[in-house]
Write a protein that holds these residues in place. Structure first.
Motif, PDB file in Angstrom:
ATOM      1  N   THR A 217      37.457  44.469  53.843  1.00 44.34           N
ATOM      2  CA  THR A 217      37.082  44.494  52.421  1.00 44.34           C
ATOM      3  C   THR A 217      37.836  45.598  51.703  1.00 44.34           C
ATOM      4  OG1 THR A 217      34.892  43.581  52.872  1.00 44.34           O
ATOM      5  CG2 THR A 217      35.144  44.835  50.832  1.00 44.34           C
ATOM      6  N   CYS A 218      37.869  46.783  52.301  1.00 43.18           N
ATOM      7  CA  CYS A 218      38.504  47.937  51.682  1.00 43.18           C
ATOM      8  C   CYS A 218      40.000  47.716  51.470  1.00 43.18           C
ATOM      9  CB  CYS A 218      38.256  49.184  52.529  1.00 43.18           C
ATOM     10  SG  CYS A 218      38.920  50.698  51.803  1.00 43.18           S
ATOM     11  N   VAL A 219      40.709  47.257  52.501  1.00 46.49           N
ATOM     12  CA  VAL A 219      42.153  47.096  52.359  1.00 46.49           C
ATOM     13  C   VAL A 219      42.482  46.040  51.295  1.00 46.49           C
ATOM     14  CG1 VAL A 219      42.615  45.394  54.209  1.00 46.49           C
ATOM     15  CG2 VAL A 219      44.350  47.118  53.628  1.00 46.49           C
ATOM     16  N   GLN A 220      41.672  44.968  51.216  1.00 42.35           N
ATOM     17  CA  GLN A 220      41.898  43.947  50.197  1.00 42.35           C
ATOM     18  C   GLN A 220      41.624  44.513  48.798  1.00 42.35           C
ATOM     19  OE1 GLN A 220      40.490  39.798  51.311  1.00 42.35           O
ATOM     20  NE2 GLN A 220      39.565  41.015  52.943  1.00 42.35           N
ATOM     21  N   HIS A 221      40.555  45.286  48.675  1.00 38.03           N
ATOM     22  CA  HIS A 221      40.185  45.921  47.402  1.00 38.03           C
ATOM     23  C   HIS A 221      41.326  46.833  46.924  1.00 38.03           C
ATOM     24  CE1 HIS A 221      37.091  48.110  44.794  1.00 38.03           C
ATOM     25  NE2 HIS A 221      38.098  48.972  44.827  1.00 38.03           N
ATOM     26  N   GLU A 222      41.856  47.663  47.840  1.00 32.00           N
ATOM     27  CA  GLU A 222      42.907  48.612  47.466  1.00 32.00           C
ATOM     28  C   GLU A 222      44.220  47.902  47.144  1.00 32.00           C
ATOM     29  OE1 GLU A 222      41.933  51.446  46.639  1.00 32.00           O
ATOM     30  OE2 GLU A 222      40.005  51.345  47.661  1.00 32.00           O
ATOM     31  N   ILE A 223      44.573  46.858  47.909  1.00 32.26           N
ATOM     32  CA  ILE A 223      45.790  46.094  47.601  1.00 32.26           C
ATOM     33  C   ILE A 223      45.640  45.415  46.245  1.00 32.26           C
ATOM     34  CG2 ILE A 223      47.198  44.099  48.286  1.00 32.26           C
ATOM     35  CD1 ILE A 223      46.787  45.018  51.236  1.00 32.26           C
ATOM     36  N   ASP A 224      44.433  44.942  45.915  1.00 33.56           N
ATOM     37  CA  ASP A 224      44.198  44.375  44.581  1.00 33.56           C
ATOM     38  C   ASP A 224      44.579  45.381  43.492  1.00 33.56           C
ATOM     39  OD1 ASP A 224      43.319  41.857  45.319  1.00 33.56           O
ATOM     40  OD2 ASP A 224      41.197  42.252  44.917  1.00 33.56           O
ATOM     41  N   HIS A 225      44.216  46.663  43.685  1.00 32.99           N
ATOM     42  CA  HIS A 225      44.567  47.690  42.704  1.00 32.99           C
ATOM     43  C   HIS A 225      46.074  47.710  42.449  1.00 32.99           C
ATOM     44  CE1 HIS A 225      40.982  49.915  41.599  1.00 32.99           C
ATOM     45  NE2 HIS A 225      40.620  50.052  42.865  1.00 32.99           N
ATOM     46  N   LEU A 226      46.860  47.522  43.493  1.00 32.47           N
ATOM     47  CA  LEU A 226      48.319  47.565  43.357  1.00 32.47           C
ATOM     48  C   LEU A 226      48.843  46.390  42.540  1.00 32.47           C
ATOM     49  CD1 LEU A 226      49.297  48.590  47.004  1.00 32.47           C
ATOM     50  CD2 LEU A 226      48.763  50.069  45.049  1.00 32.47           C
ATOM     51  N   ASN A 227      48.013  45.354  42.425  1.00 30.00           N
ATOM     52  CA  ASN A 227      48.374  44.162  41.652  1.00 30.00           C
ATOM     53  C   ASN A 227      47.653  44.118  40.305  1.00 30.00           C
ATOM     54  OD1 ASN A 227      50.126  43.155  43.679  1.00 30.00           O
ATOM     55  ND2 ASN A 227      48.340  42.518  44.847  1.00 30.00           N
ATOM     56  N   GLY A 228      47.042  45.244  39.919  1.00 25.75           N
ATOM     57  CA  GLY A 228      46.377  45.317  38.624  1.00 25.75           C
ATOM     58  C   GLY A 228      45.054  44.576  38.568  1.00 25.75           C
ATOM     59  N   LYS A 229      44.412  44.407  39.725  1.00 32.04           N
ATOM     60  CA  LYS A 229      43.150  43.662  39.788  1.00 32.04           C
ATOM     61  C   LYS A 229      42.034  44.581  40.253  1.00 32.04           C
ATOM     62  CE  LYS A 229      41.379  39.253  41.365  1.00 32.04           C
ATOM     63  NZ  LYS A 229      41.734  37.943  41.886  1.00 32.04           N
ATOM     64  N   LEU A 230      40.887  44.506  39.580  1.00 37.50           N
ATOM     65  CA  LEU A 230      39.712  45.302  39.924  1.00 37.50           C
ATOM     66  C   LEU A 230      38.647  44.396  40.538  1.00 37.50           C
ATOM     67  CD1 LEU A 230      39.479  47.344  36.608  1.00 37.50           C
ATOM     68  CD2 LEU A 230      40.484  48.098  38.774  1.00 37.50           C
ATOM     69  N   PHE A 231      37.711  44.988  41.266  1.00 37.67           N
ATOM     70  CA  PHE A 231      36.673  44.161  41.903  1.00 37.67           C
ATOM     71  C   PHE A 231      35.847  43.406  40.866  1.00 37.67           C
ATOM     72  CE2 PHE A 231      33.776  47.731  41.192  1.00 37.67           C
ATOM     73  CZ  PHE A 231      32.529  47.145  41.072  1.00 37.67           C
ATOM     74  N   ILE A 232      35.724  43.959  39.670  1.00 36.81           N
ATOM     75  CA  ILE A 232      34.933  43.275  38.635  1.00 36.81           C
ATOM     76  C   ILE A 232      35.624  42.000  38.134  1.00 36.81           C
ATOM     77  CG2 ILE A 232      33.669  45.323  37.893  1.00 36.81           C
ATOM     78  CD1 ILE A 232      35.585  45.489  35.476  1.00 36.81           C
ATOM     79  N   ASP A 233      36.924  41.854  38.424  1.00 41.36           N
ATOM     80  CA  ASP A 233      37.638  40.633  38.033  1.00 41.36           C
ATOM     81  C   ASP A 233      37.165  39.423  38.840  1.00 41.36           C
ATOM     82  OD1 ASP A 233      39.116  42.044  36.153  1.00 41.36           O
ATOM     83  OD2 ASP A 233      40.717  42.504  37.583  1.00 41.36           O
ATOM     84  N   TYR A 234      36.427  39.662  39.938  1.00 39.91           N
ATOM     85  CA  TYR A 234      35.868  38.579  40.747  1.00 39.91           C
ATOM     86  C   TYR A 234      34.508  38.123  40.216  1.00 39.91           C
ATOM     87  CZ  TYR A 234      39.421  39.518  44.292  1.00 39.91           C
ATOM     88  OH  TYR A 234      40.618  39.677  44.957  1.00 39.91           O
ATOM     89  N   LEU A 235      33.979  38.854  39.247  1.00 38.48           N
ATOM     90  CA  LEU A 235      32.635  38.578  38.742  1.00 38.48           C
ATOM     91  C   LEU A 235      32.675  37.641  37.542  1.00 38.48           C
ATOM     92  CD1 LEU A 235      31.319  42.263  38.829  1.00 38.48           C
ATOM     93  CD2 LEU A 235      31.264  40.547  40.663  1.00 38.48           C
ATOM     94  N   GLY A 236      31.514  37.122  37.189  1.00 37.79           N
ATOM     95  CA  GLY A 236      31.410  36.311  35.991  1.00 37.79           C
ATOM     96  C   GLY A 236      31.604  37.183  34.756  1.00 37.79           C
ATOM     97  N   PRO A 237      31.932  36.552  33.608  1.00 41.62           N
ATOM     98  CA  PRO A 237      32.243  37.320  32.404  1.00 41.62           C
ATOM     99  C   PRO A 237      31.098  38.223  31.922  1.00 41.62           C
ATOM    100  CG  PRO A 237      32.292  34.945  31.950  1.00 41.62           C
ATOM    101  CD  PRO A 237      32.111  35.114  33.423  1.00 41.62           C
ATOM    102  N   MET A 238      29.867  37.790  32.020  1.00 38.03           N
ATOM    103  CA  MET A 238      28.751  38.609  31.520  1.00 38.03           C
ATOM    104  C   MET A 238      28.572  39.867  32.360  1.00 38.03           C
ATOM    105  SD  MET A 238      26.044  35.954  29.848  1.00 38.03           S
ATOM    106  CE  MET A 238      24.870  37.218  29.711  1.00 38.03           C
ATOM    107  N   LYS A 239      28.590  39.707  33.676  1.00 33.90           N
ATOM    108  CA  LYS A 239      28.435  40.861  34.570  1.00 33.90           C
ATOM    109  C   LYS A 239      29.615  41.823  34.393  1.00 33.90           C
ATOM    110  CE  LYS A 239      26.738  42.735  38.552  1.00 33.90           C
ATOM    111  NZ  LYS A 239      25.579  43.562  38.558  1.00 33.90           N
TER     112      LYS A 239
END
Length: 169
Positions: free
Chosen positions: A130-152
């Protein structure tokens, strides 16, 4: 040396990072500073864009008790991932005190360059995956909240903006 961690929303957190072309002493020092910053925060991972450096560099250590396993990765990339998924409650040092469940592949194989300039490959599972995927996402300009629905996502962003205003006072 401790670095300042950027708080969402910040445009640098949404940018795709450049590959590290050549390992310099400056980059090795940056990696050591990032590990120090991550441990102090405290967190289990930190990506260079979280401290305003748009380079493909992450650090992590998912050992909660026992001997630390600091890991530094230059130009990390997911080489393969399992079809099986895992749900983990994620947080982020750039989005303090906010957590949400995110579904990701349960296992990943990652390739990267280590501190000595040597290519590495390793399989990760559990929190490490989970951690390595989360951190690699950062390198691609993606945050964990981008996986959530728009309201959350909007709710968390509003809370983060409020915190940012309070910290600026």
């Amino acid at each position: 040396m401790l670095k300042t961690i950027l708080i969402h929303p910040d445009p640098r957190l949404k940018k795709k990072c450049d590959a590290v072309a050549d390992l310099s002493d400056e980059l090795r020092t940056l990696a050591a500073d990032m590990l120090e910053t991550m441990y102090e925060a405290p967190g289990v991972g930190l990506a260079a864009p979280q401290i305003g450096v748009l380079s493909r560099l992450i650090v992590m250590d998912c050992v909660k008790e026992g001997t630390p396993e600091p890991t530094v990765m230059f130009n990390p990339e997911v080489l393969s991932s399992s079809d099986e998924t895992n749900v983990y409650e994620e947080g982020c040092l750039s989005i303090p005190d906010q957590f949400a469940e995110v579904t990701r592949p349960k296992e990943v194989r990652v390739g990267w360059i280590d501190m000595d300039g040597n290519p590495q490959e390793k399989d990760f599972d559990g929190l490490w995956s989970t951690c390595v995927q989360h951190e690699i996402d950062h390198l691609n300009g993606k945050l964990f909240i981008d996986y959530l629905g728009p309201m959350k996502r909007q709710m968390i962003t509003r809370k983060s903006l409020k915190l940012k205003r309070e910290l600026a006072r």
